[in-house]
Structures are given as C-alpha cells and as structure tokens.
Enzyme design. Structure first.
Site, PDB file in Angstrom:
ATOM      1  N   HIS A  82       0.848  -1.197   0.000  1.00  0.00           N
ATOM      2  CA  HIS A  82       0.000   0.000   0.000  1.00  0.00           C
ATOM      3  C   HIS A  82       0.888   1.252   0.000  1.00  0.00           C
ATOM      4  O   HIS A  82       1.926   1.282   0.655  1.00  0.00           O
ATOM      5  CB  HIS A  82      -0.919  -0.013   1.228  1.00  0.00           C
TER       6      HIS A  82
ATOM      7  N   GLU B  27      -4.156   1.203  -7.799  1.00  0.00           N
ATOM      8  CA  GLU B  27      -4.591   2.292  -6.927  1.00  0.00           C
ATOM      9  C   GLU B  27      -3.703   3.517  -7.174  1.00  0.00           C
ATOM     10  O   GLU B  27      -2.626   3.655  -6.572  1.00  0.00           O
ATOM     11  CB  GLU B  27      -4.498   1.838  -5.460  1.00  0.00           C
TER      12      GLU B  27
HETATM   13  P1  PGA Z   1      -9.864   5.675  -0.105  1.00  0.00           P
HETATM   14  O1  PGA Z   1      -8.621   4.759   0.291  1.00  0.00           O
HETATM   15  O2  PGA Z   1     -10.979   4.789  -0.546  1.00  0.00           O
HETATM   16  O3  PGA Z   1     -10.167   6.443   1.143  1.00  0.00           O
HETATM   17  O4  PGA Z   1      -9.400   6.570  -1.226  1.00  0.00           O
HETATM   18  C1  PGA Z   1      -8.260   3.651  -0.465  1.00  0.00           C
HETATM   19  C2  PGA Z   1      -6.987   3.072   0.091  1.00  0.00           C
HETATM   20  O5  PGA Z   1      -6.092   3.824   0.476  1.00  0.00           O
HETATM   21  O6  PGA Z   1      -6.857   1.841   0.164  1.00  0.00           O
END
Ligand code: PGA
Length: 242
Positions: free
Chosen positions: A96, A165
C-alpha cells in the site's frame, strides 16, 4: 465472477466499533450472494472478528490483514509474521502506498511479503499505482508490478490480486480526485496484458455513487475501499452496487 470488495479500515477503528461494523456487514451480506467481501481491520482486532465470523460463517465474507512482515520469524520487534496470521486471515494487503510513503517499503520488500504469503496460502492483495498523475504513469505502474511480482510463476500469479490504486486518487491524498472509470480501465487493461492470470481491482476514493463506473469495466473485478468502508451502511451500498 463475483466482484471482490475489500474494506481497508486503516488505523481508524476501535475494537467496539469494529465488532459492530463486522456484525452489520455480515447481516447485510447474507442475502447478497454474488460478491466476495474482505474486511481488513487492525492486527489486535483479528482474533475477535475471526471468532464472530466463525460462529456462522458465510461464504461471501472473509478477513484480511493490512500488512505483514517480510521476515519469516525471529528478532524483529513489532513485526507480525505470516505464520502468526495464518489461521486468522485469508487475505493480506501489501505494497500500500501508505507503507511506501511512511515506512519506506521498497518493491523488493513487498516482493518478499508476496512470496511468504503465497507460501502460507494467504492471498496477497498487491497495491500498485503511480504517485503523480503524469504522462508516463502507466509505464511506471507496470514496472512496479514487475518488480513486486518478480520470480512468481503463473500459478502463483493466479493466486493473488492486483489492486490498481493511483495514489493521487486516494481520498486522504492532498487535492485527491477519483480516477474515472476509463482511466482506471486503461491501467487495468495494461496490467491484464502483462499478468493475464491475475484478478485486478481498483482503489482510490471509491463510493456507492461511483463503484459501478469501475466494476463495469472489462478488466476491473472489484475495489479496495478506504474511507467509505468506515460507514457500514455506505459500504453495504457499495457492495450492492458493485
Ligand atoms: P480511499 O482509500 O478509498 O479512502 O481513497 C483507499 C486506500 O487507500 O486503500
């Protein structure tokens, strides 16, 4: 294929709330069959929540860890090993951007974690995505995924989940804005071409209002949800709309 919806509660929830959220989500999921939901609480909450889920397990709900050590065992103060998680979780988030940004975790460290998780039959949810919304972002994302998945065979690549992401789209990033479905699909398609065996999900400011925009895309099979997963009702709406 059931969409995979992962709740990343980060360091935001106390045990009493985690229990209520888990029970609410479990009850809400019972009539919804065509989905797989993973709740990722903080480490100390896992045994209690695992106990709640084991009382009346439902196929569509599992637990995940938010992180794991890249070491197998030994003198690593504060770390939690894969074998210590083994009977508590079915999934674990690794790579992450908050681990990269705040704890200097490199793609090589994430690669170690992925290998240890696979060896212990825990499904890694591997986050990749560019930090800046920029021209060469896609190339950088593929390169990052290449390093993190280095040395894995096709069977192993099939056993993990890749989460595209883009860091600029995470709700807690400064000036964040969600990626639109088409942008996310471009990246998901490129990742799919490189790793055809791997399930790909999207993360970054997902809500009940925009989830469909992502899940209708050909190569996106679910979502990683941060902020919007802290409200059990909103999270169930996301699951219903996925
Ligand atoms: P968010 O976070 O949905 O608040 O943008 C996603 C994440 O960081 O896994």
């Amino acid at each position: 294929m059931h969409p995979l919806i992962v709740a990343n509660w980060k360091m935001n929830v106390e045990l009493a709330d985690a229990v209520i959220m888990t029970e609410t989500i479990k009850n809400g999921l019972e009539p919804i069959d065509d989905v797989m939901v993973v709740l990722c609480p903080s480490f100390p909450h896992l045994p209690t929540l695992a106990e709640i889920l084991s009382r009346q397990p439902i196929r569509q709900l599992a637990l995940g860890a938010q992180n794991v050590s890249s070491f197998e065992r030994g003198p690593f103060t504060g770390e939690v090993s894969v074998s210590q998680l083994k009977n508590l979780v079915q999934y674990a988030i690794v790579g992450h951007s908050e681990r990269v940004k705040n704890f200097n975790e490199t793609p090589e460290i994430t690669n170690q974690k992925v290998k240890l998780l696979l060896k212990n039959e825990i499904i890694p949810i591997v986050c990749v995505g560019e930090f800046e919304k920029g021209e060469y972002s896609l190339t950088a994302t593929i390169k990052l995924a290449d390093t993190i998945l280095d040395g894995l065979n096709s069977h192993q690549r099939q056993a993990l989940v890749l989460c595209y992401e883009p860091v600029w789209a995470i709700s807690s990033s400064r000036d964040s804005e969600p990626a639109d479905g088409k942008y996310a699909e471009q990246a998901a398609e490129a990742l799919h071409q490189r790793f055809p065996e791997t399930k790909i999900i999207y993360g970054g400011s997902v809500s009940s209002k925009n989830i469909r925009e992502f899940t209708v895309q050909e190569h996106i099979e679910g979502a990683l949800v941060g902020k919007a997963s802290l409200d059990a009702k909103e999270f169930l709406e996301i699951v219903k709309n996925a």
